[in-house]
Design a protein around this motif. Structure first.
Motif, PDB file in Angstrom:
ATOM      1  N   THR A  21       0.857  -1.173   0.000  1.00  0.00           N
ATOM      2  CA  THR A  21       0.000   0.000   0.000  1.00  0.00           C
ATOM      3  C   THR A  21       0.895   1.225   0.000  1.00  0.00           C
ATOM      4  OG1 THR A  21      -1.690  -1.214   1.226  1.00  0.00           O
ATOM      5  CG2 THR A  21      -1.882   1.189   1.188  1.00  0.00           C
ATOM      6  N   LEU A  22       0.692   2.088  -0.981  1.00  0.00           N
ATOM      7  CA  LEU A  22       1.511   3.285  -1.152  1.00  0.00           C
ATOM      8  C   LEU A  22       0.643   4.510  -0.903  1.00  0.00           C
ATOM      9  CD1 LEU A  22       3.969   4.922  -2.088  1.00  0.00           C
ATOM     10  CD2 LEU A  22       3.291   4.445  -4.446  1.00  0.00           C
ATOM     11  N   PHE A  23       0.912   5.189   0.217  1.00  0.00           N
ATOM     12  CA  PHE A  23       0.219   6.429   0.541  1.00  0.00           C
ATOM     13  C   PHE A  23       1.062   7.573  -0.013  1.00  0.00           C
ATOM     14  CE2 PHE A  23      -1.318   3.551   3.850  1.00  0.00           C
ATOM     15  CZ  PHE A  23      -2.685   3.828   3.864  1.00  0.00           C
ATOM     16  N   GLY A  24       0.560   8.261  -1.042  1.00  0.00           N
ATOM     17  CA  GLY A  24       1.319   9.328  -1.677  1.00  0.00           C
ATOM     18  C   GLY A  24       0.417  10.273  -2.441  1.00  0.00           C
ATOM     19  N   ASP A  25       0.930  10.775  -3.568  1.00  0.00           N
ATOM     20  CA  ASP A  25       0.155  11.741  -4.350  1.00  0.00           C
ATOM     21  C   ASP A  25       0.018  11.357  -5.819  1.00  0.00           C
ATOM     22  OD1 ASP A  25       2.673  12.236  -5.366  1.00  0.00           O
ATOM     23  OD2 ASP A  25       2.744  14.328  -4.733  1.00  0.00           O
ATOM     24  N   ASN A  26       0.433  10.146  -6.165  1.00  0.00           N
ATOM     25  CA  ASN A  26       0.372   9.640  -7.530  1.00  0.00           C
ATOM     26  C   ASN A  26       1.236  10.463  -8.487  1.00  0.00           C
ATOM     27  OD1 ASN A  26      -0.424   7.612  -9.234  1.00  0.00           O
ATOM     28  ND2 ASN A  26      -2.214   8.692  -9.978  1.00  0.00           N
ATOM     29  N   GLY A  27       2.268  11.110  -7.952  1.00  0.00           N
ATOM     30  CA  GLY A  27       3.199  11.892  -8.768  1.00  0.00           C
ATOM     31  C   GLY A  27       4.341  11.023  -9.282  1.00  0.00           C
ATOM     32  N   ARG A  28       5.397  11.684  -9.737  1.00  0.00           N
ATOM     33  CA  ARG A  28       6.532  10.969 -10.345  1.00  0.00           C
ATOM     34  C   ARG A  28       7.210  10.009  -9.384  1.00  0.00           C
ATOM     35  NH1 ARG A  28      10.039  15.661 -12.879  1.00  0.00           N
ATOM     36  NH2 ARG A  28      11.392  14.568 -11.465  1.00  0.00           N
ATOM     37  N   ILE A  29       7.343  10.392  -8.125  1.00  0.00           N
ATOM     38  CA  ILE A  29       7.977   9.483  -7.164  1.00  0.00           C
ATOM     39  C   ILE A  29       7.116   8.242  -6.969  1.00  0.00           C
ATOM     40  CG2 ILE A  29       8.680   9.202  -4.751  1.00  0.00           C
ATOM     41  CD1 ILE A  29       9.571  12.150  -4.793  1.00  0.00           C
ATOM     42  N   ASP A  30       5.818   8.421  -6.803  1.00  0.00           N
ATOM     43  CA  ASP A  30       4.921   7.273  -6.631  1.00  0.00           C
ATOM     44  C   ASP A  30       4.940   6.368  -7.862  1.00  0.00           C
ATOM     45  OD1 ASP A  30       4.333   8.539  -4.281  1.00  0.00           O
ATOM     46  OD2 ASP A  30       2.210   8.833  -4.706  1.00  0.00           O
ATOM     47  N   GLN A  31       4.976   6.952  -9.037  1.00  0.00           N
ATOM     48  CA  GLN A  31       5.024   6.162 -10.265  1.00  0.00           C
ATOM     49  C   GLN A  31       6.319   5.355 -10.339  1.00  0.00           C
ATOM     50  OE1 GLN A  31       4.301   9.095 -13.312  1.00  0.00           O
ATOM     51  NE2 GLN A  31       2.223   9.469 -12.578  1.00  0.00           N
ATOM     52  N   ALA A  32       7.429   5.955  -9.928  1.00  0.00           N
ATOM     53  CA  ALA A  32       8.708   5.238  -9.923  1.00  0.00           C
ATOM     54  C   ALA A  32       8.696   4.108  -8.889  1.00  0.00           C
ATOM     55  CB  ALA A  32       9.856   6.204  -9.646  1.00  0.00           C
ATOM     56  N   LEU A  33       8.109   4.367  -7.721  1.00  0.00           N
ATOM     57  CA  LEU A  33       7.988   3.323  -6.699  1.00  0.00           C
ATOM     58  C   LEU A  33       7.134   2.171  -7.207  1.00  0.00           C
ATOM     59  CD1 LEU A  33       7.502   5.584  -3.563  1.00  0.00           C
ATOM     60  CD2 LEU A  33       9.413   3.993  -3.921  1.00  0.00           C
ATOM     61  N   SER A 122      17.122  16.186  -1.830  1.00  0.00           N
ATOM     62  CA  SER A 122      16.201  16.659  -2.857  1.00  0.00           C
ATOM     63  C   SER A 122      16.365  15.862  -4.148  1.00  0.00           C
ATOM     64  CB  SER A 122      16.461  18.138  -3.136  1.00  0.00           C
ATOM     65  OG  SER A 122      15.670  18.583  -4.205  1.00  0.00           O
ATOM     66  N   VAL A 123      15.235  15.519  -4.767  1.00  0.00           N
ATOM     67  CA  VAL A 123      15.309  14.815  -6.043  1.00  0.00           C
ATOM     68  C   VAL A 123      15.693  15.763  -7.162  1.00  0.00           C
ATOM     69  CG1 VAL A 123      13.728  12.968  -5.409  1.00  0.00           C
ATOM     70  CG2 VAL A 123      12.823  15.021  -6.455  1.00  0.00           C
ATOM     71  N   GLY A 124      15.535  17.073  -6.924  1.00  0.00           N
ATOM     72  CA  GLY A 124      15.967  18.068  -7.907  1.00  0.00           C
ATOM     73  C   GLY A 124      15.366  17.836  -9.276  1.00  0.00           C
ATOM     74  N   ASP A 125      16.151  18.094 -10.269  1.00  0.00           N
ATOM     75  CA  ASP A 125      15.724  17.925 -11.654  1.00  0.00           C
ATOM     76  C   ASP A 125      16.238  16.582 -12.157  1.00  0.00           C
ATOM     77  OD1 ASP A 125      16.292  19.796 -14.740  1.00  0.00           O
ATOM     78  OD2 ASP A 125      15.045  18.068 -14.291  1.00  0.00           O
ATOM     79  N   ALA A 126      15.341  15.608 -12.251  1.00  0.00           N
ATOM     80  CA  ALA A 126      15.732  14.253 -12.634  1.00  0.00           C
ATOM     81  C   ALA A 126      16.393  14.204 -14.001  1.00  0.00           C
ATOM     82  CB  ALA A 126      14.520  13.331 -12.614  1.00  0.00           C
ATOM     83  N   GLU A 135      14.578   7.476  -9.730  1.00  0.00           N
ATOM     84  CA  GLU A 135      14.763   6.032  -9.893  1.00  0.00           C
ATOM     85  C   GLU A 135      15.663   5.480  -8.783  1.00  0.00           C
ATOM     86  OE1 GLU A 135      17.141   3.639 -13.085  1.00  0.00           O
ATOM     87  OE2 GLU A 135      15.150   4.119 -13.884  1.00  0.00           O
ATOM     88  N   HIS A 136      16.722   6.197  -8.483  1.00  0.00           N
ATOM     89  CA  HIS A 136      17.625   5.790  -7.396  1.00  0.00           C
ATOM     90  C   HIS A 136      16.862   5.712  -6.066  1.00  0.00           C
ATOM     91  CE1 HIS A 136      21.352   5.514  -5.071  1.00  0.00           C
ATOM     92  NE2 HIS A 136      20.825   6.416  -4.260  1.00  0.00           N
ATOM     93  N   LEU A 137      16.021   6.697  -5.812  1.00  0.00           N
ATOM     94  CA  LEU A 137      15.205   6.708  -4.597  1.00  0.00           C
ATOM     95  C   LEU A 137      14.262   5.514  -4.571  1.00  0.00           C
ATOM     96  CD1 LEU A 137      14.281   8.085  -1.979  1.00  0.00           C
ATOM     97  CD2 LEU A 137      12.758   9.504  -3.383  1.00  0.00           C
ATOM     98  N   ALA A 138      13.592   5.247  -5.684  1.00  0.00           N
ATOM     99  CA  ALA A 138      12.655   4.115  -5.751  1.00  0.00           C
ATOM    100  C   ALA A 138      13.363   2.795  -5.470  1.00  0.00           C
ATOM    101  CB  ALA A 138      11.967   4.080  -7.120  1.00  0.00           C
ATOM    102  N   VAL A 139      14.536   2.608  -6.047  1.00  0.00           N
ATOM    103  CA  VAL A 139      15.299   1.377  -5.805  1.00  0.00           C
ATOM    104  C   VAL A 139      15.665   1.267  -4.327  1.00  0.00           C
ATOM    105  CG1 VAL A 139      17.509   0.213  -6.257  1.00  0.00           C
ATOM    106  CG2 VAL A 139      16.156   1.132  -8.155  1.00  0.00           C
ATOM    107  N   SER A 140      16.114   2.358  -3.726  1.00  0.00           N
ATOM    108  CA  SER A 140      16.494   2.348  -2.305  1.00  0.00           C
ATOM    109  C   SER A 140      15.302   2.001  -1.410  1.00  0.00           C
ATOM    110  CB  SER A 140      17.060   3.708  -1.894  1.00  0.00           C
ATOM    111  OG  SER A 140      18.253   3.968  -2.575  1.00  0.00           O
ATOM    112  N   ILE A 141      14.146   2.574  -1.699  1.00  0.00           N
ATOM    113  CA  ILE A 141      12.954   2.318  -0.889  1.00  0.00           C
ATOM    114  C   ILE A 141      12.499   0.874  -1.049  1.00  0.00           C
ATOM    115  CG2 ILE A 141      10.527   2.941  -0.519  1.00  0.00           C
ATOM    116  CD1 ILE A 141      12.629   5.054   0.448  1.00  0.00           C
TER     117      ILE A 141
END
Length: 165
Positions: A21-33, A122-126, A135-141
């Motif tokens: 279960t992913l509680f988020g905002d359905n943005g780019r980070i959630d999509q990568a996760l 900060s994820v900054g400008d991917a 993507e690096h963050l998603a892999v780490s999580i």
């Protein structure tokens, strides 16, 4: 050749297909996760509204920088709900009071559940980076999800920082 960080080699599994279960905002980070979870054989149940905690949630990623993630973790704190494994994540706030408040919330949940708090830079400008930070963050999580799933139903709290720069 890929810029993908080396993830754990084993798929995330717990006897059958794991649902996170992913509680988020359905943005780019959630999509990568979600993409990384799917790549490792998991399903994602995405929650992007501030519903609070869902009692059916067992394996959870809470994005604390979103209303849905914040409300979910607040709903879990201090409650004797069915055991959950929770990966709470957000960019580390500049304000030390915000850091302390979020850490205390996670510690409170860790009294009855297995909670990992992962701060990140900060994820900054991917698009501007050779190694896409999202993507690096998603892999780490998802590595953290993989490491936590299938352990005994204990309660604990851990915290670490992922540098995306």
């Amino acid at each position: 050749m890929t810029d993908r960080p080396d993830p754990l080699n084993t798929p995330v599994r717990s006897g059958s297909t794991l649902t996170v279960t992913l509680f988020g905002d359905n943005g780019r980070i959630d999509q990568a996760l979600s993409a990384e979870l799917e790549r490792r054989g998991c399903r994602t149940h995405a929650v992007s509204v501030k519903t609070g905690w869902l009692t059916s949630a067992q394996n959870v990623i809470c994005r604390l920088d979103t209303e849905a993630g914040q409300r979910a973790l607040e709903g879990l704190a201090g409650q004797h709900r069915p055991h959950a494994t929770v990966i709470a994540m957000c960019e580390k706030p500049a304000d030390e009071l915000d850091v302390r408040r979020l850490q205390d919330l996670c510690k409170e949940c860790g009294r009855h559940h297995d909670v990992s708090l992962i701060w990140h830079s900060s994820v900054g400008d991917a698009a501007a980076s050779a190694l896409p930070p999202i993507e690096h963050l998603a892999v780490s999580i998802v590595d953290e999800v993989s490491a936590k799933v299938g352990h005994a139903d204990g309660s604990s709290f851990t915290s670490r920082f992922v540098d995306l720069s």
